[in-house]
Design an enzyme around this catalytic site. Structure first.
Site, mmCIF file in Angstrom:
data_model
loop_
_atom_site.group_PDB
_atom_site.id
_atom_site.type_symbol
_atom_site.label_atom_id
_atom_site.label_comp_id
_atom_site.label_asym_id
_atom_site.label_seq_id
_atom_site.Cartn_x
_atom_site.Cartn_y
_atom_site.Cartn_z
ATOM 1 N N ASN A 9 6.872 11.544 5.324
ATOM 2 C CA ASN A 9 7.697 10.542 4.653
ATOM 3 C C ASN A 9 8.969 11.257 4.220
ATOM 4 O O ASN A 9 8.985 11.975 3.218
ATOM 5 C CB ASN A 9 6.923 9.991 3.451
ATOM 6 C CG ASN A 9 7.687 8.910 2.716
ATOM 7 O OD1 ASN A 9 8.858 8.649 3.012
ATOM 8 N ND2 ASN A 9 7.036 8.279 1.757
ATOM 9 N N ARG A 91 6.796 7.539 8.282
ATOM 10 C CA ARG A 91 7.142 6.317 7.564
ATOM 11 C C ARG A 91 8.628 6.061 7.801
ATOM 12 O O ARG A 91 9.469 6.915 7.501
ATOM 13 C CB ARG A 91 6.885 6.496 6.075
ATOM 14 C CG ARG A 91 7.314 5.281 5.295
ATOM 15 C CD ARG A 91 7.138 5.493 3.803
ATOM 16 N NE ARG A 91 7.473 4.275 3.096
ATOM 17 C CZ ARG A 91 8.095 4.247 1.919
ATOM 18 N NH1 ARG A 91 8.435 5.368 1.327
ATOM 19 N NH2 ARG A 91 8.361 3.111 1.343
ATOM 20 N N HIS A 180 7.492 -1.821 1.511
ATOM 21 C CA HIS A 180 6.140 -1.457 1.046
ATOM 22 C C HIS A 180 5.066 -2.171 1.868
ATOM 23 O O HIS A 180 3.922 -2.305 1.417
ATOM 24 C CB HIS A 180 5.891 -1.850 -0.434
ATOM 25 C CG HIS A 180 6.649 -1.065 -1.452
ATOM 26 N ND1 HIS A 180 7.021 -1.608 -2.665
ATOM 27 C CD2 HIS A 180 7.084 0.210 -1.461
ATOM 28 C CE1 HIS A 180 7.648 -0.703 -3.378
ATOM 29 N NE2 HIS A 180 7.708 0.413 -2.664
ATOM 30 N N GLU A 384 -0.978 4.906 1.719
ATOM 31 C CA GLU A 384 -0.071 4.638 2.833
ATOM 32 C C GLU A 384 -0.206 5.700 3.918
ATOM 33 O O GLU A 384 -0.068 5.398 5.104
ATOM 34 C CB GLU A 384 1.381 4.577 2.316
ATOM 35 C CG GLU A 384 1.642 3.326 1.516
ATOM 36 C CD GLU A 384 2.839 3.437 0.576
ATOM 37 O OE1 GLU A 384 2.725 4.187 -0.422
ATOM 38 O OE2 GLU A 384 3.856 2.795 0.838
#
Ligand code: ADP
Length: 397
Positions: A9, A91, A180, A384
């Site tokens: 990320n 991500r 999100h 996540e």
């Protein structure tokens, strides 16, 4: 193909990473590189097998950050080039109108992610640099982009359309995209699994309350509305972002308060929300100030809760009936007072929080509504990284 996935990320000045098994969710190593590109304060914290390593020193750019992190993997006995990483999952914040499925990164995909920077100038450039650097450092290992907007791809037109000149909106990609999404999808699926119910038969309202915060309305497994918009600024009050705002305030700031565009962006992204109102963006610190009777912190808390309840009401009406309300992320999983205050006084609607259950911490998914309550209220820890790892693995296995 190995189910070992490296999940990255990449933020504007940080990289969070995790090496994990997509099947079991077992985390092999994880870390955070911070203050990338800054003269001072560069630091990587790396954890592996119970060991914690900290490197302090400048990190020139994302490539350097990854290179240093990979060295720390080596120090803990893991060579990422040979350990059997099956895929790298990234991500990516904005998929625009183009991407809504996890996507194997090719040169064209990378170019498009860069082009989408117009819609997400604070996020997509860093995501793209992270992908590019990993491709160089781990050649031959498939890279998969997982988009934060994906779960909201199918929002109904009425929910995603801003009431401005339609031609201007169409020319510039102006519509609600939502963010999100990986978390909203993961926790709503987990909620159904916990309840032993069919995901496609449940109406859910999810509150993802972290530093960034968003809510979503999910009908039968399909997202029908969400609070974040074209950018992650809209909706709920957040750590440093205001959420909903009269758009007239922006020209007023330029005309009357004499701020330029960069200052307005700084104000709205970094100096608003809880921080703007109380001086602190961390919810624990806000709680300490409230305990001391700090009036600004009390107001910040009240504004935060007021906004949550406004969207709860909106989504109850949009869905017509709700089966499950889910709280997740740092604040949602930990702040019992937020959950209690957000849902206070709604027993007439079948929504109740059991004080004992709400205060009791247990790992994993837990029910905080009373037994036989018409609406299930759940705390569901988000993950996540695991969702990204599974998406990357299933695409490349
Ligand atoms: P991010 O959006 O950066 O992923 P997180 O989901 O980690 O954020 O949430 C960070 C927020 O959660 C911070 O405001 C932090 O204060 C809050 N938080 C974490 N633990 C607690 C706790 N025990 N009580 C209240 N708030 C908490």
């Amino acid at each position: 193909m190995s189910d070992l996935v490296l999940v990255l990320n990449s933020g504007s000045s940080s990289i969070k990473y995790q090496l994990l098994h997509a099947d079991s969710g077992e985390v092999v190593a994880s870390g955070l590189a911070e203050k990338i590109g800054e003269a001072h304060g560069g630091r990587i914290v790396h954890e592996c097998g119970g060991r914690k390593l900290v490197h302090e020193g400048p990190i020139a750019d994302h490539r350097d950050g990854l290179r240093q992190a990979f060295e720390m993997f080596q120090e803990t006995g893991i060579d990422l080039t040979t350990v059997g990483v099956g895929a790298v999952g990234h991500r990516v914040v904005h998929g625009g109108e183009v991407f809504w499925e996890p996507t194997i990164v090719t040169d064209d995909v990378l170019t498009t992610i860069r082009d989408l920077s117009e819609l997400a100038p604070l996020h997509n450039p860093a995501n793209a640099v992270g992908i590019e650097s990993t491709r160089e450092l781990l050649p031959g290992i498939p890279q998969v982009a997982v988009f934060d907007t994906a779960f909201f791809h199918g929002l109904p037109d009425a929910a995603k359309t801003y009431a401005i000149d339609a031609k201007v909106a169409a020319a510039h990609g102006i519509r609600k995209y939502g963010f999100h999404g990986t978390s909203h999808q993961y926790v709503s699926e987990k909620a159904a699994e916990f309840l032993g119910r069919d995901y496609t038969e449940l109406n859910q309202i999810v509150f993802h309350l972290g530093n960034g915060a968003s809510a979503s309305a999910i009908r039968g497994g399909v997202a029908v509305d969400t609070t974040m918009g074209m950018t992650p600024l809209e909706g709920l009050v957040m750590g440093t972002r205001p959420g909903d705002l009269d758009p007239g305030i922006v020209p007023h700031l330029v005309r009357v308060a004499d701020l330029d565009l960069a200052q307005v962006e700084q104000l709205l992204n970094r100096d608003s929300g809880l921080k703007g109102l109380s001086g602190v963006n961390d919810f624990r610190e806000l709680g300490e100030l409230v305990e001391k009777g700090d009036a600004a912190a009390e107001l910040a808390y009240d504004v935060y809760i007021h906004r949550l309840r406004r969207y709860l009401g909106a989504y109850l009406v949009e869905l017509g009936s709700v089966d499950v309300i889910v709280f997740t992320a740092g604040v949602g999983e930990n702040a019992a007072n937020v959950r209690a205050d957000a849902l206070a006084g709604l027993s007439g609607l079948g929504i109740e929080v059991d004080p004992g259950r709400n205060e009791t911490r247990t790992p994993g998914v837990r029910r905080i509504s009373p037994e036989f309550s018409p609406v299930e209220v759940l705390v569901v820890p988000t993950n996540e990284e695991l969702a990204i790892a599974r998406a990357a693995h299933s695409l490349t296995a």
